[in-house]
Design an enzyme around this catalytic site. Sequence first.
Site, PDB file in Angstrom:
ATOM      1  N   SER A 155      -1.102   8.332  -2.798  1.00 33.33           N
ATOM      2  CA  SER A 155      -0.583   6.977  -2.649  1.00 33.33           C
ATOM      3  C   SER A 155      -0.371   6.734  -1.170  1.00 33.33           C
ATOM      4  CB  SER A 155       0.755   6.846  -3.391  1.00 33.33           C
ATOM      5  OG  SER A 155       1.430   5.658  -3.033  1.00 33.33           O
ATOM      6  N   TYR A 164       9.190   9.900  -6.555  1.00 36.32           N
ATOM      7  CA  TYR A 164       7.766   9.570  -6.438  1.00 36.32           C
ATOM      8  C   TYR A 164       7.245   9.908  -5.047  1.00 36.32           C
ATOM      9  CZ  TYR A 164       3.514   6.696  -6.650  1.00 36.32           C
ATOM     10  OH  TYR A 164       2.205   6.252  -6.618  1.00 36.32           O
TER      11      TYR A 164
END
Length: 252
Positions: free
Chosen positions: A134, A147
Amino acid sequence: MQNKVAVVTGGASGIGRAVAEKLVSLGCKVVIADFNSQSGNATATQIGANFIQADLSDAEQCRSLIAQAAQLHGSVDILINNAGFQHISPIEEFPVEQWNKLIGVMLTAPFLLIRYAWPMMKQKGWGRVINIASVHAMVASPFKAGYISAKHGVIGLTKTAALEGGEFGITVNAICPAYVRTPLVENQIADQARTRGIPEDQVVTDVMLKNAAIKKLIEPEEVADLVAFLASNQASSITGSSLTIDSGWTAQ
């Protein structure tokens, strides 16, 4: 990539589905893994893949996934570590069980899946591991401690595995997209609005696209196209890299 065997985690929807569909179109034998058996089976049937239900927070199920894929098709040549989820809350309210689950699914599971697929790739002298990280593997945002920590860890795992795999013809890379138009992102909008105290329509413009030079959500197919290139022989000298599809976010 004709007849290469690919395992795609989180393959029932979003980026995973787009990647699986792309690899099938290129002649790969694709195994989709997902926690959701209903959507996983439906996707596999629709695109011409196999489906294996797996809870990747369970180490034994990670081992079993690779073993079952190899039993189906003889080996695992391409591994796409894509499965993930998010929990959004301030650090002082972040549940410890959610932290453990996020790290388990998004960092420990990729390590285990690589570990179990590695001997088959070494034996063939060819392998591709592509970790869907990401933009948050490179930068941080508030309220996503688990995350972001997991995704930063994936970059370290990618680099280490690339160094170990080079002599065996195994490449290991990470793709770091910004916000992609997926069910995961759509589900975040309400959470972000609640946590930040802003209307939902402001989340996309003021949060998701705030740092992007190109003001649009990324399509899953854009990520799938880069996966296909990294899995090809044309990318045989690219390893240990973290490639961004971030609409200019990290150019600042």
